[in-house]
Write an enzyme that holds these catalytic residues in place. Structure first.
Site, PDB file in Angstrom:
ATOM      1  N   CYS A   1      59.232  51.722  17.823  1.00 48.76           N
ATOM      2  CA  CYS A   1      58.495  52.820  17.189  1.00 48.76           C
ATOM      3  C   CYS A   1      57.899  54.188  18.167  1.00 48.76           C
ATOM      4  O   CYS A   1      57.350  53.278  19.131  1.00 48.76           O
ATOM      5  CB  CYS A   1      58.298  53.383  15.620  1.00 48.76           C
ATOM      6  SG  CYS A   1      56.993  52.745  15.105  1.00 48.76           S
TER       7      CYS A   1
ATOM      8  N   CYS B   1      63.419  53.228  15.123  1.00 46.81           N
ATOM      9  CA  CYS B   1      63.650  55.424  15.396  1.00 46.81           C
ATOM     10  C   CYS B   1      64.539  55.586  15.249  1.00 46.81           C
ATOM     11  O   CYS B   1      64.996  55.146  15.610  1.00 46.81           O
ATOM     12  CB  CYS B   1      62.033  55.289  15.957  1.00 46.81           C
ATOM     13  SG  CYS B   1      62.564  54.619  17.952  1.00 46.81           S
TER      14      CYS B   1
ATOM     15  N   CYS C   1      63.299  53.975  24.928  1.00 40.41           N
ATOM     16  CA  CYS C   1      62.711  52.453  25.172  1.00 40.41           C
ATOM     17  C   CYS C   1      62.946  51.435  26.524  1.00 40.41           C
ATOM     18  O   CYS C   1      64.513  51.449  27.015  1.00 40.41           O
ATOM     19  CB  CYS C   1      63.143  51.354  24.418  1.00 40.41           C
ATOM     20  SG  CYS C   1      62.191  52.109  21.977  1.00 40.41           S
TER      21      CYS C   1
END
Length: 144
Positions: A9, A83, A91
């Site tokens: 996250c 998230c 990411c």
């Protein structure tokens, strides 16, 4: 073989920490769970308090950077972003046979209200994460 799972996250302060610890608790020896953040912060006191209700203590836990794990060549079977959709796209792509999964949960750091109200909202998020983790355990065990 242990199934390696990384939960990601933004700050590695609440949602990913809860997912990691819940997988560790309910997944047992079959899973190696870690968590990291895009911009690591400090562990959210609401997450600390809520996980105590599960018998899990993360009061002294440190956050870590997803990019450090990536640079160190860590490999995972699953990378699970917890998230919002836009931030999950930030990411890194991990090498190897990694399956990416996205679960969207509200961010406890964004809750507005009294401590008790924020704690109650965080408890709801924890229960949503717990349900997702339990379903994930069942799914992952059938694939490995």
């Amino acid at each position: 073989m242990m199934i390696k799972v990384l939960f990601v996250c933004i700050h590695n302060s609440a949602r990913s920490q809860m997912a990691e610890e819940l997988l560790r608790k309910y997944g047992g020896e079959k899973f190696n769970a870690q968590s990291a953040g895009l911009e690591p912060g400090i562990v959210n006191p609401l997450a600390v308090e809520i996980l105590k209700e599960e018998g899990i203590d993360i009061a002294n836990k440190q956050t870590q950077s997803v990019f450090d794990l990536f640079k160190n060549g860590k490999l995972f079977h699953y990378v699970v972003t917890v998230c919002d959709e836009g931030n999950s796209e930030r990411c890194p792509i991990f090498p190897g046979q990694t399956s990416r999964i996205h679960w969207s949960f509200k961010d406890p750091s964004q809750f507005m209200g009294t401590y008790e109200e924020n704690l109650a909202q965080t408890r709801v998020v924890k229960e949503e994460i717990k349900a997702a983790v339990l379903a994930f355990i069942e799914m992952a065990e059938t694939h490995y």
